[in-house]
Design an enzyme around this catalytic site. Structure first.
Site: not given
Ligand code: ZN
Length: 504
Positions: A272, A268-269, A298
């Protein structure tokens, strides 16, 4: 005479630097700072915030922006720079210093009160602080939406949303989330009624932390994250901070008995981080050199975490690697693991929710926040409204306020209108992924070989490299050929429930 555009961008570059310095201090606070450093760090941050604010409201900057605006060709990068600068300055100049200071103080008080209330599982301890935070947020929104102000004519809650998702309006977001809730509620019920409850065993066992990190790092690098221009450190909560495209920091945490929190947190990170590392080089330290909105940010994390990282094709490649690193995974198979990665089981806590139910948590918060700012709900009535909404949408009743209305940190900091960006991220991710597949052909064969470059390049060209040149709505329309809707995301949710619960 200095060219006004040069002047504007030179001034803005220093403001961007101050923002990055503050971000770096915040990153350090979460990763390396000794606990005793808190008071000094708060002073340091307050000083920098004051310097940055003074730079933002300086007449010199305002004049340079307006003079640049008068000469900018419509559709040019300079016109976009002016649009973004006006948006930021409009908010800042509309908020008197007295109000900004009151908000900072209320957030500090609110954060303390929230922590105490949560520990005591008693909403009454948080209520006065929250009432103050809501009153101040309403006051700010009132100034921003007054005649002649930047968001004149918009509602108070529109002004809250706009702070996190520029251009978003409660009416439009309400339609997207309403469509979603109408379909998700029966889908989640159907999944529950199927009686299938996936066994967590395939993800559990002994998972040594340093090997978990190495495993996830290898995948993040394969997705395209450049560790020569980024790093990863342990922290209490996973997050990503970028200080320009050549210095992007990820954080992670782990569970020594379950590989999922560390792996999916890092993927997830890293999503980003890929966005931050590939923002336009030529527009660094300018208004349009930044990510366009929280929702679009996001979308990048959720796309890599969920649409790639939970797919059968990805695990066809990744499972043998997991098994080579961890004896605990040797008996795990694709058929036992995949249902566990696609559950739709109602649970009370948003941050622990699975993909099948996550957005219903957001729908509840959106509905309550909107009612708070439309004057239809008082802070005192929040716990009852919360419990009623959870019963109606997720079919469950929180045991107490800590498991209910007190669970999230956002309101304690005065962040209203933030939650919807999580679900907007899901919708945007689904629509981008569908568009990428239409253009690139099916991606599963590449994923099953551990090849992610085509998708990465597509996202870089369609999303990352534009920075904030387009608005978020324009970016989505250009990249996917249509305005944002919930259709692609709902199709995925339906497909998951059909496949893993044999229900529809
Ligand atoms: Zn996030």
């Amino acid at each position: 005479m200095v060219d006004p555009a040069e002047r504007f961008l030179a001034l803005w570059g220093e403001i961007a630097d101050l923002g990055h310095a503050m971000g770096l201090l915040a990153w350090d606070q979460e990763t390396h700072m000794p606990r005793s450093g808190g008071a000094a760090r708060a002073r340091l941050q307050a000083t920098l915030a004051g310097v940055r604010h003074a730079r933002l409201v300086a007449p010199e900057l305002f004049e340079a922006v307006e003079q640049s605006g008068a000469r900018a060709e419509p559709g040019s990068p300079l016109a976009a720079q002016v649009r973004e600068a006006r948006r930021v300055l409009g908010r800042v100049r509309c908020t008197p210093e007295r109000l900004a200071r009151a908000q900072a103080e209320a957030a500090a008080v609110g954060h303390e009160a929230w922590g105490a209330a949560r520990a005591a599982r008693d909403f009454a301890l948080f209520r006065p602080a929250l009432e103050r935070l809501v009153a101040l947020a309403r006051e700010e929104a009132g100034l921003l939406t007054a005649p002649g102000a930047p968001l004149a004519g918009a509602t108070l809650y529109d002004a809250c949303l706009d702070a996190h998702e520029p251009g978003a309006r409660a009416g439009d977001v309400g339609v997207l989330l309403g469509d979603l809730a109408r379909e998700l509620v029966p889908l989640v019920r159907a999944a529950s009624a199927s009686g299938r409850v996936p066994d967590p065993a395939p993800a559990r066992g002994d998972y040594a932390s340093e090997r978990q990190l190495a495993f996830a790092r290898e995948i993040a690098a394969r997705f395209g994250f450049d560790f020569a221009r980024g790093r990863i450190d342990a922290a209490p909560h996973p997050f990503c901070s970028g200080f320009g495209r050549d210095d992007v920091r990820l954080t992670w945490r782990f569970d020594a008995h379950d590989f999922r929190p560390a792996l999916f947190g890092i993927l997830h990170e890293a999503g980003h981080g890929l966005y931050e590392q590939n923002l336009p080089e030529e527009w660094q330290r300018t208004p349009i050199g930044e990510a366009v909105s929280l929702g679009v940010h996001e979308s990048q994390s959720r796309l890599w975490e969920n649409l790639v990282g939970r797919s059968r094709a990805f695990w066809t490649w990744a499972l043998p690697r997991l098994q080579a690193s961890f004896p605990a995974a040797r008996r795990t198979t694709l058929d036992t693991l995949l249902p566990l990665l696609h559950t739709a089981q109602p649970s009370p806590i948003r941050v622990e929710a699975d993909q099948g139910t996550y957005d219903l948590h957001v729908c509840v918060r959106f509905e309550l926040e909107r009612a708070l700012f439309d004057g239809q709900l008082e802070v005192a009535d929040l716990p009852a409204a919360w419990n009623e909404a959870y019963g109606r949408t997720l079919g469950l009743a929180p045991r107490d306020a800590a498991e209910g209305v007190l669970q999230d940190i956002h309101w304690s900091m005065g962040a209203f209108g933030y939650f919807p960006t999580y679900t907007l991220g899901n919708l945007i991710a689904a629509q981008l992924f569908a568009a990428a597949q239409r253009e690139l052909g099916e991606l599963d064969t590449a994923f099953a070989r551990g090849e992610f470059q085509p998708l990465f390049e597509w996202l870089r060209a369609r999303v990352h490299r534009h920075g904030s040149f387009h608005t978020a709505a324009e970016l989505v329309r250009h990249a996917t050929g249509r305005p944002l809707s919930s259709a692609d995301y709902l199709a995925q949710r339906r497909a998951d429930v059909a496949e893993y619960y044999d229900a529809r």
